[in-house]
Design a protein around this motif. Structure first.
Motif, mmCIF file in Angstrom:
data_model
loop_
_atom_site.group_PDB
_atom_site.id
_atom_site.type_symbol
_atom_site.label_atom_id
_atom_site.label_comp_id
_atom_site.label_asym_id
_atom_site.label_seq_id
_atom_site.Cartn_x
_atom_site.Cartn_y
_atom_site.Cartn_z
ATOM 1 N N ARG A 35 0.786 -1.190 -0.020
ATOM 2 C CA ARG A 35 -0.058 0.046 -0.101
ATOM 3 C C ARG A 35 0.712 1.432 -0.012
ATOM 4 O O ARG A 35 1.829 1.408 0.704
ATOM 5 C CB ARG A 35 -1.041 -0.096 1.116
ATOM 6 C CG ARG A 35 -1.654 -1.232 1.174
ATOM 7 C CD ARG A 35 -2.750 -1.149 2.560
ATOM 8 N NE ARG A 35 -3.586 -2.503 2.675
ATOM 9 C CZ ARG A 35 -4.482 -2.611 1.771
ATOM 10 N NH1 ARG A 35 -5.060 -1.878 1.029
ATOM 11 N NH2 ARG A 35 -5.349 -3.682 1.883
ATOM 12 N N GLU A 48 2.945 -3.993 4.602
ATOM 13 C CA GLU A 48 1.503 -4.272 4.400
ATOM 14 C C GLU A 48 1.284 -4.831 2.763
ATOM 15 O O GLU A 48 0.629 -4.161 1.992
ATOM 16 C CB GLU A 48 0.794 -2.903 4.406
ATOM 17 C CG GLU A 48 0.809 -2.135 5.599
ATOM 18 C CD GLU A 48 -0.078 -0.884 5.544
ATOM 19 O OE1 GLU A 48 -1.288 -1.162 5.161
ATOM 20 O OE2 GLU A 48 0.421 0.140 5.842
ATOM 21 N N THR A 50 -0.072 -6.606 -0.219
ATOM 22 C CA THR A 50 -1.482 -6.759 -0.603
ATOM 23 C C THR A 50 -1.463 -6.872 -2.348
ATOM 24 O O THR A 50 -0.483 -6.579 -2.879
ATOM 25 C CB THR A 50 -2.160 -5.217 -0.576
ATOM 26 O OG1 THR A 50 -3.426 -5.360 -1.009
ATOM 27 C CG2 THR A 50 -1.230 -4.310 -1.092
ATOM 28 N N ASP A 52 -4.366 -6.009 -3.993
ATOM 29 C CA ASP A 52 -5.497 -4.811 -4.363
ATOM 30 C C ASP A 52 -4.829 -4.159 -5.521
ATOM 31 O O ASP A 52 -5.495 -3.515 -6.519
ATOM 32 C CB ASP A 52 -5.664 -4.250 -3.137
ATOM 33 C CG ASP A 52 -6.267 -4.801 -2.101
ATOM 34 O OD1 ASP A 52 -6.842 -6.101 -2.419
ATOM 35 O OD2 ASP A 52 -6.374 -4.268 -0.916
ATOM 36 N N ASN A 53 -3.351 -3.828 -5.583
ATOM 37 C CA ASN A 53 -2.898 -2.964 -6.681
ATOM 38 C C ASN A 53 -3.523 -3.754 -8.092
ATOM 39 O O ASN A 53 -3.656 -3.139 -9.056
ATOM 40 C CB ASN A 53 -1.514 -2.561 -6.597
ATOM 41 C CG ASN A 53 -1.347 -1.835 -5.464
ATOM 42 O OD1 ASN A 53 -1.986 -1.041 -5.219
ATOM 43 N ND2 ASN A 53 -0.066 -1.960 -4.692
#
Length: 275
Positions: A35, A48, A50, A52-53
Motif C-alpha cells: 500500500r 502491508e 497486498t 489490491d494494486n
C-alpha cells in the motif's frame, strides 16, 4: 591498492552500484505489492503486503492492453526477423548494382528520431501506397512499421559475412538450391545472431510508445506502454496501481531475456572473437 582498506573500498563501491541500478527496480517491486499512501515516498522495505494494486489494475483493462502488446510484439518480431535474415543474406552474399547505396540508406534510418518520422508515417498508414488501405485504428498498423529495423539487418549482415562460403559451395555441389542453402546451411549457423536480434527486437517493439499513439484511435487498441500514460493521468488511480501495471510491462522483457540468454551471450562472444 591492496589490503583490508582496498577490500572495504571495493565492497562499498559495489554496494553503491547495486543500489543505484537495482534500487529503482526494487522500489517498483515493493511498491507494486504494498500500500502506497504517499506517492512522494517509496520504500525499499516491504510493508502491508497486498494484491489490491493488481486487482485495481485488472479492473482498468490492463490485461486487454497486455494482450494487445503481445499481439503486436509477436507479429512484429516474426516479420522483423524474417525481413532481417532475408535482407542480410542478400547484402552479405549477393552482388548487385547500388548495394552500397542500399546499405547507406539502411544506416541512415538509424539516425532519424521517431519524432521526425511521426508525421510521414501517419500519412502512409492512413493511405498505404498501392493497396490504398488505412491501417489507422488497427493493431496491424502497429505491426507493419516495425517489420524492418536497421539494427537487426546490420547485425545479421555482419554475422552472415563470417559464415564460410565453402559450406555453401559444398551444399550446392550436393544439389541444394538457393533456398535450401539459406535455410539448412546459413541460418542454423546464425542462431547466436538470431538470439541477439530477437532480444533487442522484442524490447524495441514492446517499448514502442510513439507508434501506438499514432495508430490507436480507441482505448481498446492501446498497448501497455501507452496505457501507462492513461493510468498516470487518472487522479483516481493510486501509485500502487500504476506500479503494478509498470511491473506487468517490465516482466515480459525480463522473461524474454532469460529465455534467450544463452543465444544472446553466444552472439556477443562470437562478435567479440571475430572482431
Amino acid at each position: 591498492m591492496r589490503g583490508p582498506v582496498a577490500r572495504v573500498v571495493r565492497v562499498a563501491l559495489y554496494t553503491l552500484l547495486v543500489f543505484v541500478f537495482a534500487g529503482p527496480l526494487l522500489a517498483l517491486l515493493v511498491g507494486a505489492f504494498s500500500r502506497v499512501p504517499d506517492p512522494s515516498r517509496l520504500s525499499l522495505v516491504p510493508s502491508e503486503f497486498t494484491l489490491d494494486n493488481f486487482r485495481a489494475a485488472f479492473e482498468r483493462d490492463v490485461l486487454r492492453y497486455l494482450l494487445n502488446s503481445f499481439i503486436v510484439v509477436g507479429g512484429g518480431l516474426l516479420l522483423q526477423i524474417a525481413v532481417s535474415v532475408s535482407a542480410a543474406y542478400a547484402l552479405a552474399r549477393k552482388k548487385f548494382p547500388g548495394m552500397r547505396l542500399v546499405f547507406l540508406l539502411i544506416l541512415s534510418t538509424m539516425m532519424l528520431p521517431e519524432e521526425i518520422l511521426a508525421i510521414p508515417l501517419s500519412l502512409v498508414l492512413a493511405d498505404v501506397p498501392v493497396i490504398h488501405v488505412s491501417l489507422i485504428g488497427s493493431l496491424l498498423g502497429m505491426i507493419v512499421p516495425v517489420a524492418a529495423w536497421a539494427f537487426s539487418i546490420l547485425v545479421m549482415t555482419e554475422f552472415m559475412k563470417e559464415v564460410p562460403v565453402e559450406l555453401e559451395e559444398a551444399a550446392r555441389m550436393d544439389g541444394a538450391g538457393e533456398l535450401r542453402v539459406f535455410w539448412s546451411v546459413v541460418l542454423p549457423l546464425c542462431r547466436p545472431a538470431l538470439g541477439v536480434i530477437g532480444i533487442f527486437g522484442f524490447t524495441m517493439i514492446w517499448d514502442q510508445y510513439m507508434l501506438p499513439l499514432l495508430v490507436a484511435q480507441d482505448a481498446s487498441q492501446f498497448t501497455l506502454p501507452l496505457a501507462l500514460r492513461t493510468l498516470r493521468s487518472d487522479d483516481q488511480v493510486g501509485v500502487g496501481v500504476l506500479l503494478a501495471a509498470a511491473l506487468l510491462a517490465l516482466l515480459p522483457s525480463v522473461i524474454a531475456f532469460l529465455a534467450m540468454q544463452r543465444q544472446f551471450m553466444k552472439g556477443l562472444t562470437s562478435g567479440a572473437v571475430k572482431g
